[in-house]
Enzyme design. Sequence first.
Site, mmCIF file in Angstrom:
data_model
loop_
_atom_site.group_PDB
_atom_site.id
_atom_site.type_symbol
_atom_site.label_atom_id
_atom_site.label_comp_id
_atom_site.label_asym_id
_atom_site.label_seq_id
_atom_site.Cartn_x
_atom_site.Cartn_y
_atom_site.Cartn_z
ATOM 1 N N ASP A 117 0.823 -1.217 0.000
ATOM 2 C CA ASP A 117 0.000 0.000 0.000
ATOM 3 C C ASP A 117 0.858 1.267 0.000
ATOM 4 O O ASP A 117 2.093 1.204 -0.012
ATOM 5 C CB ASP A 117 -0.949 -0.068 1.216
ATOM 6 C CG ASP A 117 -2.297 0.589 0.946
ATOM 7 O OD1 ASP A 117 -2.398 1.412 0.026
ATOM 8 O OD2 ASP A 117 -3.258 0.287 1.695
ATOM 9 N N TRP A 177 -3.265 3.191 -6.068
ATOM 10 C CA TRP A 177 -4.494 3.954 -6.346
ATOM 11 C C TRP A 177 -4.455 4.753 -7.658
ATOM 12 O O TRP A 177 -5.026 5.857 -7.750
ATOM 13 C CB TRP A 177 -4.800 4.916 -5.189
ATOM 14 C CG TRP A 177 -4.587 4.380 -3.816
ATOM 15 C CD1 TRP A 177 -5.052 3.201 -3.323
ATOM 16 C CD2 TRP A 177 -3.855 5.003 -2.741
ATOM 17 N NE1 TRP A 177 -4.654 3.061 -2.009
ATOM 18 C CE2 TRP A 177 -3.933 4.143 -1.630
ATOM 19 C CE3 TRP A 177 -3.163 6.213 -2.625
ATOM 20 C CZ2 TRP A 177 -3.320 4.446 -0.410
ATOM 21 C CZ3 TRP A 177 -2.564 6.518 -1.409
ATOM 22 C CH2 TRP A 177 -2.648 5.640 -0.319
ATOM 23 N N GLY A 178 -3.731 4.248 -8.662
ATOM 24 C CA GLY A 178 -3.704 4.944 -9.959
ATOM 25 C C GLY A 178 -2.801 6.162 -9.991
ATOM 26 O O GLY A 178 -2.818 6.918 -10.970
ATOM 27 N N ALA A 234 1.016 8.205 -9.944
ATOM 28 C CA ALA A 234 2.362 8.068 -10.522
ATOM 29 C C ALA A 234 2.343 7.326 -11.863
ATOM 30 O O ALA A 234 3.320 6.662 -12.216
ATOM 31 C CB ALA A 234 3.313 7.373 -9.532
ATOM 32 N N ASP A 247 -10.279 3.376 -3.168
ATOM 33 C CA ASP A 247 -10.978 2.175 -2.725
ATOM 34 C C ASP A 247 -12.358 1.978 -3.353
ATOM 35 O O ASP A 247 -13.126 2.924 -3.513
ATOM 36 C CB ASP A 247 -11.131 2.208 -1.201
ATOM 37 C CG ASP A 247 -9.787 2.041 -0.523
ATOM 38 O OD1 ASP A 247 -8.753 2.035 -1.234
ATOM 39 O OD2 ASP A 247 -9.761 1.914 0.705
HETATM 40 C C1 GAL Z 1 -6.182 1.352 1.491
HETATM 41 C C2 GAL Z 1 -6.286 0.318 0.395
HETATM 42 C C3 GAL Z 1 -7.388 -0.626 0.769
HETATM 43 C C4 GAL Z 1 -7.066 -1.267 2.107
HETATM 44 C C5 GAL Z 1 -6.822 -0.204 3.158
HETATM 45 C C6 GAL Z 1 -6.324 -0.799 4.461
HETATM 46 O O1 GAL Z 1 -5.174 2.234 1.175
HETATM 47 O O2 GAL Z 1 -6.539 0.935 -0.833
HETATM 48 O O3 GAL Z 1 -7.553 -1.593 -0.233
HETATM 49 O O4 GAL Z 1 -5.932 -2.084 1.968
HETATM 50 O O5 GAL Z 1 -5.876 0.730 2.717
HETATM 51 O O6 GAL Z 1 -6.077 0.171 5.426
#
Ligand code: GAL
Length: 410
Positions: free
Chosen positions: A152, A201-202, A204, A222
């Site tokens: 992440d 998250w798309g 860079a 998300d």
């Molecule tokens: C977000 C991610 C989610 C989940 C979440 C956990 O950044 O996009 O899919 O993993 O963190 O905190």
Amino acid sequence: MTVLPIILVAASLVLAQAPTDPPSNQTGRLPALGWNTWNAYGCNINESKVLAAANQFVSLGLKNAGYEYINIDDCWSVISGRDSSGRIVPDPTKFPNGISGVASQVHALGLKIGIYSDAGTNTCAGFPGSLGHEVTDATTFASWGIDYLKYDNCNVPNNWTDSSSPPGGDWYNSNSAIRYRQMAAALAHISHPIQLDICIWGLADVWTWGARVGHSWRMLGDASPTWSYIMNIIKVNVAHLDAVDFFGHNDMDMMEIGNGDLSIQEERTHFAAWAFFKSPILLGTDLSQLTSEEIGIITNKELLAFSQDTIIGTPAMPFIAFPGAPTTSPPEYYAGASSKGIHVFIINTSSSTASKNFALSNVPGLGTSGNFKIHDMWSSSDLSGIFSANSSFTVDVQAHDTVAYLITRA
Ligand code: GAL
């Protein structure tokens, strides 16, 4: 020497040192099929929920259908920090047998197990992140038997962010990409192949470098169990379908089938689109609550076969349904090849039943002469009749539903 050359020399030294290890070719050739804790349970996870999902993979026929990965998302570790050897520690209350204990039980069912970490100081929920600890964490994950890492993008220190486009628009050499390259290098140096999902998250321009670093990459923030999310991610994704082929997949985020109040038609579109764009399909619900109709959707053999085709790695792409057809956003008509033939998928994006039609001669790859039969992938049955190359095909599609066809020569 003036200041500018010193900065440039320093920057080029960082670049020269940044690792360039490619992702493993022992895993991740096809889009991952699995399950993940996050959409179902958020931080409220534990061993029994994870093992329940693994057992349901077997009992509900998901394993037989090709589902393989049982992935633990955020909140699995001790939040206060690492142990005296610098290792992340599994939360002993949630995972009394550690992650390795869960891994061995998941493996005993013939399945694979995934874990989650973050290319920053902390995960999105505040647990220890892996930035600067890549080798330790990759080694730890491998020692537990981990097969898949979702990585992440929260809590990134300022000096590791990108405030603007890097020189020449070369995002592979951006700070963002280098954080992921460091983990890719750590994974490359362990003997056990670990599939890497870049959860960025798309940002860079990840579709331009994702396949050089990992096996899949998130295209947007998300998911939510809403029609608007499904429409939005499809719009984003259609602009970058050229990035998708074997070993590299645009990740449209985890599935919401079973969550919220998506209609059965919307759930069909959700599943079909993830399959025909060759996104990872990671179920995200309490599997015991799925209806038999929903299980029918997620185990549809023909859509899964398109997703998992071993001969053709490219996704379906939008096409113009007939000369002069209006364009919509997102597009409604898609065509793609599989080892079985040419497929057409039609999404009715409107909120009432609509008549959809396409000219067979407009379908890329079909050819402009001869006769064809049309096979419905949802019901696994041939439509009656033979369709000539110069005919048009018309079908009524329910609101927010998707029809799926295989077209072969008659
Ligand atoms: C977000 C991610 C989610 C989940 C979440 C956990 O950044 O996009 O899919 O993993 O963190 O905190």
